[in-house]
Design an enzyme around this catalytic site. Structure first.
Site: not given
Ligand code: FEO
Length: 396
Positions: A23, A79, A81, A83, A145, A164, A192, A225
């Site tokens: 992040h 998701h 995001e 990453d 999230h 996540d 995490y 992850h």
């Protein structure tokens, strides 16, 4: 590197052993991380999630080793995001018409980030997708999230692809929970959760109980992850229930920063008071300028009590403490008490402001702010010990 998870499912992600910040520079990742992507090969070939943008080329070359890209029938973006979605753009250069299954919020976020009008197929909670001999069930998990977060369940294989959720920043080549150091694994899973998911614990609690009510049989949980859960599925589910239900540890975390050692002396005296309180109350003492910021957040997350202290500087407090006050204002303060302390030269106003900030963030602040002008003497340090003891006993 590809790893066969089951005869039909292959891990096609990227392990980043060197990653130390995530992040941006916000979260530390002392054990690296991985970006997990999974390929299901059945009558239909389905790719679930991708990897972070800098690894896009490597991801594509790796993927080509096990499938002709044109044979990928569907892409699922759990998701958006970067990453996980960062390499999607590169993949779409090869298969521009491939349908991308995602939530409505996911489609908006992907369009907002990549400005492409890809073939989005919006799915809702409970929708299904046939894989041929198997079926995928989509499970929306908003705010776990991001608003777009989704999981999916491969029915016959009994695999939950949780994105996540249940993740850890933990780079391990073996990629399976029972093949790694479990102590390190659970530390990383909690860190995490604390740093990424805990601000949305109340929503997460509802989703965890909803998943429980679905009574899904689970052979594997494959997060986006870290390592895959195989042996410890009941334990990680139990921990998520505990964490999302604010079952906190009998612990107090003291966080401070100090210009000339005066605030440090008060912090240490408060800690002695906590020790004197006994009753099994643990403590974590952090000088924010020396400790790992994400470890501090993890300690705060698990603690019933939080005590924050700073030296005054000019008309304010030290920027390190101002920063963590901002960060912990975004955590959920449910079931937490807090207190504030500090040393000042001529104006105590800024030290009082620490208590006010904690209160306005939703922490229960009962004790008056403990302040010392200039350097604390023995009598003041004895009072600081009493302050620590009183705070500790108030948690019982
Ligand atoms: Fe791992 Fe929210 O991305």
């Amino acid at each position: 590197m590809n790893i066969k998870i089951t005869p039909k499912v292959t891990w096609v992600g990227k392990i980043d052993f060197e990653l130390r910040k995530f992040h941006g520079d916000q979260i530390t990742t002392q054990r690296g991380s991985s970006y997990n992507s999974y390929l299901i090969q059945d009558d239909k070939n389905i790719l679930i999630d991708a990897v972070y943008t800098p690894f896009a080329d490597e991801f594509i070359e790796n993927l080509k080793k096990i499938i002709e890209l044109e044979k990928i029938d569907y892409i699922i973006v759990n998701h958006s995001e970067p990453d996980h979605s960062g390499a999607i753009g590169k993949l779409m250069e090869y298969i521009p018409n491939a349908p991308i299954y995602c939530t409505a919020s996911g489609a908006k976020a992907l369009k907002g980030q990549y400005h492409k009008d890809w073939n989005f197929v919006v799915v809702k909670n409970g929708d299904t997708l046939s894989v041929g001999n198997d079926e995928i069930i989509f499970i929306e998990a908003p705010m776990m999230h991001w608003p777009d977060t989704m999981m999916c369940y491969l029915k016959n294989e009994k695999i939950l692809f949780s994105n996540d959720v249940f993740g850890q920043h933990f780079a391990e080549a073996s990629m399976i929970d029972d093949l790694v150091d479990e102590c390190a694994l659970f530390f990383e899973a909690e860190k995490y959760f604390a740093n990424i998911i805990s601000p949305f614990s109340k929503k997460a609690a509802k989703k965890i109980s909803e998943i429980e009510n679905l009574k899904l049989e689970l052979n594997l949980i494959c997060p986006a992850h870290g390592v895959i859960w195989r042996k410890n599925i009941p334990k990680i589910l139990q921990l998520y229930k505990k964490w999302t239900n604010f079952e906190l540890e009998n612990q107090i975390t003291i966080v401070y920063d100090s210009m000339y050692g005066n605030t440090r002396k008060i912090a240490e005296a408060i800690t002695r008071g906590i020790i004197n309180a006994g009753n099994g109350i643990k403590f974590a003492l952090h000088n924010i300028s020396k400790s790992d910021g994400s470890d501090i957040i993890t300690d705060i997350f698990r603690s019933k009590g939080v005590i924050v202290g700073s030296s005054a500087i000019n008309n304010g407090i030290l920027n390190s403490i101002a920063g963590i006050l901002e960060e912990i204002s975004n955590l959920d303060p449910t079931n937490k008490k807090a207190a504030a302390f500090g040393s000042y030269g001529w104006s105590p106003k800024a030290i009082d402001g620490i208590g006010e900030k904690l209160k306005s963030a939703g922490y229960v602040v009962e004790l008056p702010v403990f302040k010392v002008q200039w350097s604390p003497n023995d009598e003041q340090l004895a009072k600081a010990e009493e302050f620590g003891k009183e705070f500790a006993l108030s948690l019982l």
